[in-house]
Design a protein around this motif. Structure first.
Motif, short mmCIF file in Angstrom:
data_model
loop_
_atom_site.label_atom_id
_atom_site.label_comp_id
_atom_site.label_asym_id
_atom_site.label_seq_id
_atom_site.Cartn_x
_atom_site.Cartn_y
_atom_site.Cartn_z
N ASP A 9 0.81 -1.21 0.00
CA ASP A 9 0.00 0.00 0.00
C ASP A 9 0.85 1.27 0.00
N HIS A 10 2.01 1.23 0.66
CA HIS A 10 2.80 2.46 0.83
C HIS A 10 4.28 2.30 0.51
N LEU A 11 4.76 1.07 0.35
CA LEU A 11 6.18 0.81 0.09
C LEU A 11 6.36 0.04 -1.20
N MET A 12 7.50 0.27 -1.85
CA MET A 12 7.85 -0.47 -3.06
C MET A 12 9.27 -0.99 -2.94
N LEU A 13 9.46 -2.27 -3.31
CA LEU A 13 10.78 -2.86 -3.45
C LEU A 13 11.13 -2.85 -4.93
N SER A 14 12.36 -2.46 -5.23
CA SER A 14 12.83 -2.45 -6.61
C SER A 14 14.19 -3.13 -6.65
N PHE A 15 14.25 -4.32 -7.25
CA PHE A 15 15.50 -5.05 -7.39
C PHE A 15 16.14 -4.57 -8.69
N VAL A 16 17.30 -3.92 -8.57
CA VAL A 16 17.98 -3.31 -9.70
C VAL A 16 19.13 -4.22 -10.11
N SER A 17 19.20 -4.57 -11.39
CA SER A 17 20.29 -5.38 -11.92
C SER A 17 21.06 -4.59 -12.95
N PHE A 18 22.36 -4.45 -12.72
CA PHE A 18 23.28 -3.89 -13.70
C PHE A 18 23.89 -5.11 -14.41
N ASP A 19 23.62 -5.29 -15.69
CA ASP A 19 24.00 -6.51 -16.38
C ASP A 19 25.45 -6.57 -16.82
N ARG A 20 26.17 -5.45 -16.73
CA ARG A 20 27.56 -5.40 -17.19
C ARG A 20 28.28 -4.25 -16.51
N ALA A 21 29.58 -4.21 -16.66
CA ALA A 21 30.37 -3.09 -16.14
C ALA A 21 29.95 -1.81 -16.85
N ASP A 22 29.94 -0.72 -16.13
CA ASP A 22 29.63 0.61 -16.65
C ASP A 22 28.19 0.81 -17.10
N HIS A 54 13.67 12.50 -8.02
CA HIS A 54 12.23 12.23 -7.95
C HIS A 54 11.77 12.58 -6.53
N PRO A 55 10.48 12.78 -6.33
CA PRO A 55 9.99 13.18 -5.00
C PRO A 55 10.01 12.06 -3.96
N HIS A 56 10.21 10.82 -4.39
CA HIS A 56 10.15 9.66 -3.49
C HIS A 56 11.39 9.57 -2.62
N GLU A 57 11.20 9.22 -1.34
CA GLU A 57 12.32 8.87 -0.49
C GLU A 57 12.78 7.47 -0.89
N GLN A 58 14.09 7.26 -0.91
CA GLN A 58 14.65 5.99 -1.38
C GLN A 58 15.75 5.53 -0.42
N MET A 59 15.70 4.27 -0.07
CA MET A 59 16.80 3.64 0.67
C MET A 59 17.15 2.36 -0.07
N SER A 73 24.55 0.10 2.73
CA SER A 73 23.22 0.68 2.55
C SER A 73 23.33 2.19 2.36
N TYR A 74 22.24 2.78 1.88
CA TYR A 74 22.23 4.21 1.55
C TYR A 74 20.82 4.77 1.66
N TRP A 75 20.77 6.10 1.79
CA TRP A 75 19.52 6.84 1.87
C TRP A 75 19.58 8.01 0.90
N LEU A 91 18.96 -3.62 -3.96
CA LEU A 91 17.55 -3.54 -3.60
C LEU A 91 17.28 -2.11 -3.18
N ASP A 92 16.38 -1.44 -3.90
CA ASP A 92 15.94 -0.09 -3.54
C ASP A 92 14.54 -0.18 -2.95
N ILE A 93 14.28 0.65 -1.95
CA ILE A 93 12.98 0.71 -1.30
C ILE A 93 12.47 2.14 -1.43
N PHE A 94 11.25 2.30 -1.91
CA PHE A 94 10.68 3.63 -2.16
C PHE A 94 9.44 3.88 -1.30
N HIS A 95 9.31 5.12 -0.89
CA HIS A 95 8.08 5.62 -0.27
C HIS A 95 7.85 7.03 -0.79
N PRO A 96 6.70 7.36 -1.29
CA PRO A 96 5.61 6.42 -1.61
C PRO A 96 5.98 5.55 -2.81
N ILE A 97 5.07 4.70 -3.19
CA ILE A 97 5.25 3.82 -4.34
C ILE A 97 5.47 4.65 -5.60
#
Length: 108
Positions: free
Chosen positions: A26-39, A47-52, A76-78, A97-103
């Motif tokens: 309802d209020h949180l989003m998980l985003s699994f980010v994959s970098f497929d190669r170097a660079d 963006h207006p969303h808070e991200q950790m 980890s980061y904020w 893994l990025d976590i966003f609020h709001p979605i």
């Protein structure tokens, strides 16, 4: 729905060599980010969303505002809302893994 099978969740290419797989409540989003190669690059943006987040595999350079750091598994980061940031994989593939609020509706 309290459980997610990530293999059945939406995956999309965000930028060349960078893909996202997301799950949300309802209020949180998980985003699994994959970098497929170097660079592989997520260009500077904001963006207006808070991200950790947390590094899961490999390494990537994360720039938040004017600060830069290499993120490795377990680091980890904020990122406050509306703060410019970018990311670039270093030395090969990486995952985070990025976590966003709001979605982020644009990631659903």
């Amino acid at each position: 729905m309290p459980f997610f099978d990530l293999s059945k969740q939406p995956t999309r290419e965000l930028f060349p060599g960078v893909t996202l797989t997301t799950a949300w409540g309802d209020h949180l989003m998980l985003s699994f980010v994959s970098f497929d190669r170097a660079d592989a690059l997520v260009p500077r943006h904001q963006h207006p969303h808070e991200q950790m987040g947390v590094g899961l595999e490999g390494a990537f350079e994360l720039v938040i505002g004017d600060e830069k750091q290499i993120i490795r598994p377990g680091d980890s980061y904020w990122i406050p809302g509306n703060t410019p940031h970018s990311a670039r994989s270093v030395g090969g593939p990486a995952r985070a893994l990025d976590i966003f609020h709001p979605i982020r509706e644009d990631y659903k």
